[in-house]
Design an enzyme around this catalytic site. Sequence first.
Site, PDB file in Angstrom:
ATOM      1  N   GLY A  98       0.778  -1.225   0.000  1.00 21.27           N
ATOM      2  CA  GLY A  98       0.000   0.000   0.000  1.00 21.27           C
ATOM      3  C   GLY A  98       0.810   1.277   0.000  1.00 21.27           C
ATOM      4  O   GLY A  98       1.808   1.421  -0.711  1.00 21.27           O
ATOM      5  N   SER A  99       0.387   2.202   0.827  1.00 22.09           N
ATOM      6  CA  SER A  99       0.895   3.577   0.784  1.00 22.09           C
ATOM      7  C   SER A  99       2.362   3.717   1.171  1.00 22.09           C
ATOM      8  O   SER A  99       2.938   4.807   0.999  1.00 22.09           O
ATOM      9  CB  SER A  99       0.041   4.473   1.692  1.00 22.09           C
TER      10      SER A  99
END
Length: 577
Positions: free
Chosen positions: A291-292
């Site tokens: 993810g981020s």
Amino acid sequence: MNAMTGFPPIGTAVPSARIQLVSIRQHSLAVAKLRVLWIVLAFAFVALLAVMRIGFLGMSDRAVAATSLEDALLPDRGEIVDRNGVPLARAFPAYALWFNPDALGEDGSPLVRPATEVAQDLKAIFPELDLARVTRALASGKPGYLRRRVLPEEANRVQELGELALEMPQETDRHYPQGSMAAHILGYVAADGHGRVGMEQVLDERLLDPSRRGAPMALSIDVRVQGALEDELRRGMKLVDAKGAAGIVLDVDSGEVMALASLPEFDPNKIDAVGQDRMFNRVTNQVYELGSTFKPLTVAAAIDAGVVRDFAARWDASPVKMGRYTIRDSHFLGSTLNVPETLIHSSNTVSARIADELGPKRMRQAMIDLGMNARPPIELPAKGFPIWPGDNWPRLRNMNVGFGHGIAVTPLHLASAYAAMVNGGIMRPATLHKLGAGDVPQGRRVFKASTSARMRQLMRMISIFGTGRNADAPGFRVGGKTGSAEKPGAGGYQRTSLISTFAAAFPMDKPRFVVVTMLDEPRGTVASSFQRTAAWNAAPIVGRLVPRIGPMLGVLPDETRDVDISDLRPLIPTSDR
């Protein structure tokens, strides 16, 4: 009688008493000779038995082997220690429990009492024994091990049972004095005397070599840091009822692994079915969409390529529509965002647009430079191969990679990439070997030094103003990025199953160590304010861990120092400060 000799004259009769005396003497002499003969025969018989025994041993497959000086003086397997010499694995003499059905002879039962009673007595001594299995083994009449590791006091209790078929041979055993600590790093030694899974397998030849096994093998890890990492991961895992956890502490300048943990753990001193199920290493072998945590890498690649020059420039933050797909932020962050705001608030839309501006070719090459397309370079045998998008990246795939989707790597991949991003731009392979000053690899440049300096500013700002606030430890200047990604499954992504990650470095004014913590499927609980994202579960683990391990690693808290972010601070609205 002759006066000269004292004997009667020749021809004179000898009295009968004298004849009896001569007869007794002859009888005694005969008995003595017979006794001597029996003794000689007895010695000859014993000598014959000894010769026959020697001959039997010579012809059997259990002939006595010569023992070298090394085998006599050195342990069967070399010792493994941490970087400070603390023992992690060593050989020591131990007892085993062996069932010998021939102990009482070939006729009759090998046991004095029924097998069920003996098995119950053994269960009382060793509660973890499988009663049904031991009963079957005793009743089968076949020789075999009932248990490989027996303490001296346990051996005494077994012998008190009075069953001659329960033998206690002394063997050399492998012992892990730290218990389950660092189990996924060490692995274990199987019954055949060879290592399995971890560094026991990697170093097997070295640890068995008579010319080298006398010297301990030093690993890069520090047991103090390892213990703190496992402790905080376990605590964080329990607080949010996660199914698993992983973490790593990495030296950014040498690539040495100071600690590496995968939970739940196993005990290398006792390998059972549960332990076998837990041997999978989440740090090096399991790949995840992280993810981020990929957003800083995207920004760093864009800075390096000249795509991002003006940090005050506003980027469109509205949803990105690509055919029937739409990239959105978790909530409205504003119509436009600059680069610092993008990372502080973790915007998917702006990260996707930055990746789109960078283009698939340059984005893909940046990921290759960071090793995201190959197994992680570390000595452990279990290394996961990334889920790599391939050679030609469509525009949508490139955008997805920009915010950490569509590509799956191990937490170790992420830790090595972050180390290069903050250490001045040099990529070095991770290692579990302790390195001397002259052993550190030169590495290869993957980011400009100026880009790395900018990323240190931005990473610190995330911890001061953004989603990494719960990881900020006073005086240690932590900088890091959160990542909360839905796990893929049948029919698409599972909204209720997250991988929560926090990737950090400290101290950000002169980074020494990268710390990555990850939780597998955390739940929203009171401890996490009923939130499941990394800002509320993975980041606090780092916030508790860094103050514990910093002093151990020579990093003391100093609130008079920090990264200079004065040129970027005006770009953050007052409401976010």
